[in-house]
Structures are given as C-alpha cells and as structure tokens.
Design a protein around this motif. Structure first.
Motif, PDB file in Angstrom:
ATOM      1  N   VAL A  70       0.896  -1.387   0.007  1.00  0.00           N
ATOM      2  CA  VAL A  70       0.179  -0.059   0.050  1.00  0.00           C
ATOM      3  C   VAL A  70       1.077   0.713  -0.161  1.00  0.00           C
ATOM      4  CG1 VAL A  70      -1.588   0.988   1.324  1.00  0.00           C
ATOM      5  CG2 VAL A  70      -2.250  -1.076   1.459  1.00  0.00           C
ATOM      6  N   VAL A  71       2.125   1.374   0.628  1.00  0.00           N
ATOM      7  CA  VAL A  71       3.030   2.254   0.607  1.00  0.00           C
ATOM      8  C   VAL A  71       3.374   2.630  -0.557  1.00  0.00           C
ATOM      9  CG1 VAL A  71       5.504   3.229   1.414  1.00  0.00           C
ATOM     10  CG2 VAL A  71       3.946   2.003   3.074  1.00  0.00           C
ATOM     11  N   LEU A  72       3.674   1.750  -1.366  1.00  0.00           N
ATOM     12  CA  LEU A  72       3.418   2.672  -3.190  1.00  0.00           C
ATOM     13  C   LEU A  72       3.091   2.712  -3.638  1.00  0.00           C
ATOM     14  CD1 LEU A  72       6.376   1.880  -5.226  1.00  0.00           C
ATOM     15  CD2 LEU A  72       5.541  -0.475  -5.582  1.00  0.00           C
ATOM     16  N   VAL A  73       1.868   2.641  -3.235  1.00  0.00           N
ATOM     17  CA  VAL A  73       0.479   3.145  -4.387  1.00  0.00           C
ATOM     18  C   VAL A  73       0.641   4.607  -3.521  1.00  0.00           C
ATOM     19  CG1 VAL A  73      -2.011   3.051  -4.400  1.00  0.00           C
ATOM     20  CG2 VAL A  73      -1.001   1.514  -4.361  1.00  0.00           C
ATOM     21  N   LEU A  74       0.566   4.345  -2.337  1.00  0.00           N
ATOM     22  CA  LEU A  74       0.473   6.065  -1.873  1.00  0.00           C
ATOM     23  C   LEU A  74       1.726   6.963  -2.336  1.00  0.00           C
ATOM     24  CD1 LEU A  74      -0.591   5.542   1.799  1.00  0.00           C
ATOM     25  CD2 LEU A  74      -1.584   6.057   0.237  1.00  0.00           C
ATOM     26  N   ILE A  75       2.669   6.547  -2.298  1.00  0.00           N
ATOM     27  CA  ILE A  75       3.697   7.078  -3.362  1.00  0.00           C
ATOM     28  C   ILE A  75       3.317   7.414  -4.583  1.00  0.00           C
ATOM     29  CG2 ILE A  75       6.203   6.894  -3.741  1.00  0.00           C
ATOM     30  CD1 ILE A  75       7.208   5.412  -1.531  1.00  0.00           C
ATOM     31  N   ASN A  95       6.152  21.392  -8.013  1.00  0.00           N
ATOM     32  CA  ASN A  95       6.776  20.088  -8.033  1.00  0.00           C
ATOM     33  C   ASN A  95       7.543  19.755  -6.815  1.00  0.00           C
ATOM     34  OD1 ASN A  95       5.104  19.169  -9.939  1.00  0.00           O
ATOM     35  ND2 ASN A  95       5.631  20.124 -12.811  1.00  0.00           N
ATOM     36  N   LYS A  96       8.114  20.671  -6.246  1.00  0.00           N
ATOM     37  CA  LYS A  96       8.778  20.906  -5.338  1.00  0.00           C
ATOM     38  C   LYS A  96       8.537  20.391  -4.386  1.00  0.00           C
ATOM     39  CE  LYS A  96      11.676  24.809  -7.407  1.00  0.00           C
ATOM     40  NZ  LYS A  96      12.447  26.518  -8.088  1.00  0.00           N
ATOM     41  N   HIS A  97       6.932  20.735  -3.792  1.00  0.00           N
ATOM     42  CA  HIS A  97       6.239  20.398  -2.922  1.00  0.00           C
ATOM     43  C   HIS A  97       6.406  19.245  -2.241  1.00  0.00           C
ATOM     44  CE1 HIS A  97       6.190  24.567  -1.420  1.00  0.00           C
ATOM     45  NE2 HIS A  97       5.897  25.268  -2.700  1.00  0.00           N
ATOM     46  N   THR A  98       6.780  18.045  -3.275  1.00  0.00           N
ATOM     47  CA  THR A  98       6.845  16.439  -3.710  1.00  0.00           C
ATOM     48  C   THR A  98       7.122  16.143  -2.195  1.00  0.00           C
ATOM     49  OG1 THR A  98       6.794  16.277  -6.084  1.00  0.00           O
ATOM     50  CG2 THR A  98       7.273  14.488  -5.232  1.00  0.00           C
ATOM     51  N   GLY A  99       8.145  16.565  -2.357  1.00  0.00           N
ATOM     52  CA  GLY A  99       8.856  16.142  -0.505  1.00  0.00           C
ATOM     53  C   GLY A  99       7.837  15.921   0.459  1.00  0.00           C
ATOM     54  N   ARG A 100       7.403  17.283   0.591  1.00  0.00           N
ATOM     55  CA  ARG A 100       6.664  17.653   1.586  1.00  0.00           C
ATOM     56  C   ARG A 100       4.890  16.906   1.847  1.00  0.00           C
ATOM     57  NH1 ARG A 100       4.180  24.334   2.019  1.00  0.00           N
ATOM     58  NH2 ARG A 100       7.093  23.898   1.791  1.00  0.00           N
ATOM     59  N   THR A 101       4.363  16.581   0.465  1.00  0.00           N
ATOM     60  CA  THR A 101       3.484  16.077   0.471  1.00  0.00           C
ATOM     61  C   THR A 101       3.545  14.640   1.019  1.00  0.00           C
ATOM     62  OG1 THR A 101       3.137  17.466  -1.422  1.00  0.00           O
ATOM     63  CG2 THR A 101       1.940  15.253  -1.942  1.00  0.00           C
ATOM     64  N   LEU A 102       4.857  13.792   0.478  1.00  0.00           N
ATOM     65  CA  LEU A 102       4.818  12.279   0.670  1.00  0.00           C
ATOM     66  C   LEU A 102       5.054  12.337   2.428  1.00  0.00           C
ATOM     67  CD1 LEU A 102       7.324  11.345  -1.856  1.00  0.00           C
ATOM     68  CD2 LEU A 102       4.979  10.905  -1.516  1.00  0.00           C
ATOM     69  N   VAL A 103       5.816  13.765   2.982  1.00  0.00           N
ATOM     70  CA  VAL A 103       6.235  13.441   4.202  1.00  0.00           C
ATOM     71  C   VAL A 103       4.369  13.670   5.328  1.00  0.00           C
ATOM     72  CG1 VAL A 103       6.770  14.915   6.370  1.00  0.00           C
ATOM     73  CG2 VAL A 103       8.328  14.387   4.286  1.00  0.00           C
ATOM     74  N   ALA A 104       4.004  14.326   4.311  1.00  0.00           N
ATOM     75  CA  ALA A 104       2.522  14.564   4.904  1.00  0.00           C
ATOM     76  C   ALA A 104       1.954  13.497   4.571  1.00  0.00           C
ATOM     77  CB  ALA A 104       1.500  16.124   4.445  1.00  0.00           C
ATOM     78  N   ALA A 105       1.828  12.625   3.731  1.00  0.00           N
ATOM     79  CA  ALA A 105       0.720  11.737   3.796  1.00  0.00           C
ATOM     80  C   ALA A 105       1.400  10.153   4.387  1.00  0.00           C
ATOM     81  CB  ALA A 105       0.449  11.201   2.876  1.00  0.00           C
ATOM     82  N   GLY A 106       2.371  10.822   4.721  1.00  0.00           N
ATOM     83  CA  GLY A 106       3.009   9.585   5.825  1.00  0.00           C
ATOM     84  C   GLY A 106       2.867   9.266   7.292  1.00  0.00           C
ATOM     85  N   GLY A 117      -7.477   3.245  11.387  1.00  0.00           N
ATOM     86  CA  GLY A 117      -7.823   3.842  10.208  1.00  0.00           C
ATOM     87  C   GLY A 117      -7.123   3.224   9.278  1.00  0.00           C
ATOM     88  N   SER A 118      -7.807   3.373   7.900  1.00  0.00           N
ATOM     89  CA  SER A 118      -6.854   3.530   6.532  1.00  0.00           C
ATOM     90  C   SER A 118      -5.671   4.179   6.433  1.00  0.00           C
ATOM     91  CB  SER A 118      -8.149   3.021   5.611  1.00  0.00           C
ATOM     92  OG  SER A 118      -8.442   4.429   5.404  1.00  0.00           O
ATOM     93  N   ALA A 119      -5.122   3.374   5.477  1.00  0.00           N
ATOM     94  CA  ALA A 119      -4.221   4.572   5.097  1.00  0.00           C
ATOM     95  C   ALA A 119      -5.159   5.541   3.943  1.00  0.00           C
ATOM     96  CB  ALA A 119      -3.056   3.848   4.183  1.00  0.00           C
ATOM     97  N   THR A 120      -3.975   7.363   4.385  1.00  0.00           N
ATOM     98  CA  THR A 120      -4.603   7.864   3.682  1.00  0.00           C
ATOM     99  C   THR A 120      -3.794   8.667   2.304  1.00  0.00           C
ATOM    100  OG1 THR A 120      -3.207   9.583   4.987  1.00  0.00           O
ATOM    101  CG2 THR A 120      -5.228   9.199   5.984  1.00  0.00           C
ATOM    102  N   THR A 121      -4.507   9.427   1.352  1.00  0.00           N
ATOM    103  CA  THR A 121      -3.972   9.792   0.570  1.00  0.00           C
ATOM    104  C   THR A 121      -3.827  11.201  -0.471  1.00  0.00           C
ATOM    105  OG1 THR A 121      -3.006   9.328  -1.723  1.00  0.00           O
ATOM    106  CG2 THR A 121      -4.870   8.440  -0.666  1.00  0.00           C
ATOM    107  N   THR A 122      -4.310  11.656  -1.188  1.00  0.00           N
ATOM    108  CA  THR A 122      -4.275  13.034  -1.708  1.00  0.00           C
ATOM    109  C   THR A 122      -6.084  12.928  -2.512  1.00  0.00           C
ATOM    110  OG1 THR A 122      -2.734  12.803  -3.208  1.00  0.00           O
ATOM    111  CG2 THR A 122      -2.346  14.484  -1.582  1.00  0.00           C
ATOM    112  N   VAL A 228      -0.732  -1.272  -7.407  1.00  0.00           N
ATOM    113  CA  VAL A 228       0.676  -1.847  -7.017  1.00  0.00           C
ATOM    114  C   VAL A 228       1.208  -2.489  -8.096  1.00  0.00           C
ATOM    115  CG1 VAL A 228       1.600  -3.303  -5.961  1.00  0.00           C
ATOM    116  CG2 VAL A 228       0.122  -1.958  -4.474  1.00  0.00           C
ATOM    117  N   LEU A 229       0.692  -3.213  -9.083  1.00  0.00           N
ATOM    118  CA  LEU A 229       1.220  -4.123 -10.099  1.00  0.00           C
ATOM    119  C   LEU A 229       1.681  -3.071 -11.451  1.00  0.00           C
ATOM    120  CD1 LEU A 229      -1.173  -7.201  -9.762  1.00  0.00           C
ATOM    121  CD2 LEU A 229       1.676  -6.844  -9.788  1.00  0.00           C
ATOM    122  N   GLY A 230       0.652  -2.207 -11.759  1.00  0.00           N
ATOM    123  CA  GLY A 230       0.518  -1.287 -12.730  1.00  0.00           C
ATOM    124  C   GLY A 230       1.741  -0.581 -12.348  1.00  0.00           C
ATOM    125  N   THR A 231       2.023   0.266 -10.871  1.00  0.00           N
ATOM    126  CA  THR A 231       3.287   1.427 -11.346  1.00  0.00           C
ATOM    127  C   THR A 231       4.389   0.414 -11.278  1.00  0.00           C
ATOM    128  OG1 THR A 231       1.921   2.826  -9.654  1.00  0.00           O
ATOM    129  CG2 THR A 231       4.519   2.190  -9.146  1.00  0.00           C
TER     130      THR A 231
END
Length: 269
Positions: A70-75, A95-106, A117-122, A228-231
C-alpha cells in the motif's frame, strides 16, 4: 453532471459535480434505491471507534507484508497528484513540494493506522474535482478540509452519506478518475513524449491495462492489487527496458522529447 457543466456558467457550472450527485440521489429516492434505515437513530454528535494497533500481538505482524505494498500505491498517487496539479495550474514550482506531500501523507497514514484507520492519500477524486471546477484556491481546500473533519464527528451525517447508492457515486467518480487520466496524458503531450519508441509504448500500454483491468497477484494471504502492479510494471518496463535497449543500441529506448515542428497548440496562421 456533464449537462450541468455545459448548460450553466459561473457558480452553477462550477458545482456541476455536487448538482449531479443531488439529482442522482433524488432519482434514486423515487426509484426506491435509497434506504433511510438508521438515520433517525443515529446521534448528531459522536466520536469514531478507535482501535489501537496490536503491536504486542505476534499474529498481527503476519499481516504487515500484506499491507506494505500500500505504501507504494500512496507514493505513486501522491507524486502523480502533485504533478497533475502543477500541470493544471501551469505552475511547475508546485512540483518542488512533492517531498512535503509525501511526508504529510506518511505522517497522516501513521496516525490513522495507529488508531485503526486506513492509509491516507490526496485522493484522485479531489484532483478530479479541481480539474472539473477549475478552483485551485488553497483557502477553499482549507475550508473544505475543516468542514470534512467536523462532519466526521456526526454519525447522522455519516449514515446519510452512506445512504447514497453506489451507482450515483460511481457515475460521478467515473468522470473524476477519467479526468486524472486526461491530466496524465496532457503531461505526456506537453513534454512531447516520443510514443514511437517501444519502451514508451509498452510502459503505458501494459501499466494502463493492468491498472484499469483490475489485475491481481496472490501468494496465499499475500496479495498485490492492480495499482501496485501497474506502478511496478511502469517502473520496471521503462527503466529496465531503457537500460537494455541502450546497452544493445537497438533504438527502442526513450531518446527524449520529440523536437517541436511548427507552433504548438493549433494550426499555423
């Protein structure tokens, strides 16, 4: 939803998604597809059921390998959504905020998982709403986020939302998820990806069919889903395919964007 978006301009056109859900819900009520059971009994204010993570239960750790993909899906989702918003707003600096987005989602996923709860994403639906409404104001999404949090503390509102038939929500999300795909295609077009190259062709073809077709792989209780498989397929085909093609000098690799021929965006004057 589509009719509202093309019939009206201004505010009504902007809320075509909301109006589409309302009309679909009303139709579902008159066709006896809506159940109001439990709405009257549900409390107006209440807390969700919290479940602490069973870190001391050895059996619970057996499920960790099942959830790690699921982590790969979120990324993949978060990176894709940031790129999509940057394209929609024509602002590459996002695009420079990608890292901030990943940290927040993590952090959000860790917090949610720690209490059951379940995993969260945008969430692709939200990006689709942005594409459909053309509303990119961060203030609007702050208000929407705070309102969603407050509504989450009302069991009665939750029951009402859950009474919306799957067909109504399915009709809306069909368009919203499709808009995400269109944004992805626009990114390729804007960057003039050369689809005459086999590596690019197979990267898109295989990953798209795997994801849209709902492919899955199972090893006992361990399962990898379609996203996951598609990614994984996209990453392996593109990078491994490029490495092999360049080593063999077959010309099947991605040789960069196609040079522009004439003006872009229409026929020459």
């Amino acid at each position: 939803m589509i009719l509202f978006s093309v019939l009206f301009r201004g505010f009504l056109g902007r809320i075509s998604i909301f109006l589409g859900v309302i009309v679909g819900y009303i139709v579902a009520i008159f066709t006896n597809q809506v159940s109001f059971d439990g709405i009257e009994e549900a409390a107006w204010i209440g807390l969700p059921d919290f479940h602490l993570a069973a870190v001391t239960d050895p059996a619970a750790w057996l499920y960790v390998p099942m959830l790690l993909p699921v982590v790969l899906v979120l990324i993949a989702e978060n990176v894709g959504h940031v790129r999509g918003v940057a394209t929609m707003t024509n602002d590459p600096l996002i695009n420079k905020h990608t890292g901030r987005t990943l940290v927040a989602a993590g952090l959000a996923t860790t917090l949610a998982g720690g209490f059951g709860g379940s995993a969260t994403t945008t969430y692709g639906e939200n990006i689709g709403v942005m594409a459909a409404t053309l509303v990119y104001s961060t203030a609007a999404y702050w208000v929407a986020g705070c309102a969603a949090i407050l509504l989450a503390f009302s069991p009665k509102v939750g029951v009402i939302f859950n009474s919306i038939p799957a067909g109504v929500l399915g009709g809306v999300t069909t368009a919203l998820y499709g808009l995400i795909g269109v944004i992805g295609i626009k990114i390729w077009v804007d960057n003039r990806v050369d689809f005459s190259r086999p590596v690019n062709q197979y990267t898109v073809a295989v990953s798209f069919v795997i994801a849209v077709g709902g492919f899955a792989m199972n090893w006992g209780a361990f399962q990898l889903g379609a996203i996951v498989l598609g990614t994984v397929a996209a990453l392996l085909i593109y990078h491994l395919g490029n490495a092999i093609a360049r080593a063999r000098k077959t010309g099947a690799d991605d040789d960069g964007p196609i040079p522009a021929v004439g003006p872009l965006g229409g026929d020459p004057e």
